[in-house]
Design an enzyme around this catalytic site. Structure first.
Site, short mmCIF file in Angstrom:
data_model
loop_
_atom_site.label_atom_id
_atom_site.label_comp_id
_atom_site.label_asym_id
_atom_site.label_seq_id
_atom_site.Cartn_x
_atom_site.Cartn_y
_atom_site.Cartn_z
N HIS A 83 -10.69 29.94 21.75
CA HIS A 83 -10.83 28.89 22.77
C HIS A 83 -11.43 27.64 22.14
O HIS A 83 -10.96 26.52 22.40
CB HIS A 83 -11.75 29.34 23.91
CG HIS A 83 -11.23 30.44 24.75
ND1 HIS A 83 -11.96 31.58 25.00
CD2 HIS A 83 -10.08 30.58 25.44
CE1 HIS A 83 -11.27 32.37 25.80
NE2 HIS A 83 -10.12 31.79 26.08
N LYS A 93 -11.34 38.66 40.60
CA LYS A 93 -11.70 39.35 39.36
C LYS A 93 -13.19 39.62 39.33
O LYS A 93 -13.97 38.98 40.02
CB LYS A 93 -11.30 38.51 38.14
CG LYS A 93 -9.82 38.44 37.91
CD LYS A 93 -9.53 37.78 36.59
CE LYS A 93 -8.04 37.81 36.30
NZ LYS A 93 -7.76 37.21 34.99
N SER A 144 -10.61 37.38 25.16
CA SER A 144 -11.91 37.71 25.74
C SER A 144 -11.98 39.19 26.10
O SER A 144 -13.02 39.84 25.93
CB SER A 144 -12.17 36.86 26.99
OG SER A 144 -12.25 35.50 26.65
#
Length: 161
Positions: free
Chosen positions: A17, A41, A128
């Site tokens: 990122h 989520k 991630s």
């Protein structure tokens, strides 16, 4: 002003990122990192924690700012008066999904373009989710995250146990 939005969940922000953020900051006058607050989520970090981590690791980039958002990305883009969405691509599977989203966004907001940046080969496998899985089993994560972020991941997982 040439402005771009780089959206994502960033749970946690990885070196991949950061590579995209740094490269984007050289292409645009202003880059807004949009941290998605997706209520469907269960992230490891709260949206506030993710925003703060991103602010910390991008503090050396004066034209980068971090904001959280909910809802449609296009609404966030319009609210910030941007005309470009930046998305990172690791593999062909990313491209299929990202192309579908870019085309949908283009129908909703014809004035907004999406550009794709391929990741640095060093991070082409990195996500991630993979980092969190490694950390869950006490694996070494320092090669994947900024040191400050790696420490926060370890602290969060230790507190959960």
């Amino acid at each position: 002003m040439n402005k771009a939005i780089y959206p994502g969940s960033f749970d946690p922000v990885t070196l991949g990122h950061l590579d995209i953020i740094e490269r984007t900051s050289k292409m645009f006058d202003r880059v807004i990192i949009g941290v998605l607050n997706n209520k469907s989520k269960s992230p490891l970090f709260s949206v506030e924690e993710r925003v703060n981590m991103l602010k910390e690791v991008t503090s050396s980039l004066p034209n980068v700012e971090v904001q959280s958002f909910e809802g449609l990305l296009i609404d966030f883009v319009r609210k910030n008066d941007a005309r470009v969405i930046v998305r990172g691509l690791r593999a062909i599977t990313d491209f299929e999904y990202e192309l579908q989203m870019a085309q949908t966004n283009r129908v909703i907001a014809p004035e907004v373009d999406t550009i794709f940046l391929t990741t640095n080969l060093r991070y082409s496998y990195l996500s991630s989710s993979i980092v969190k899985e490694i950390a869950e089993f006490d694996g070494e994560i320092s090669a994947f995250l900024h040191p400050a972020v790696a420490e926060k991941v370890r602290e969060k997982l230790t507190a959960r146990r």
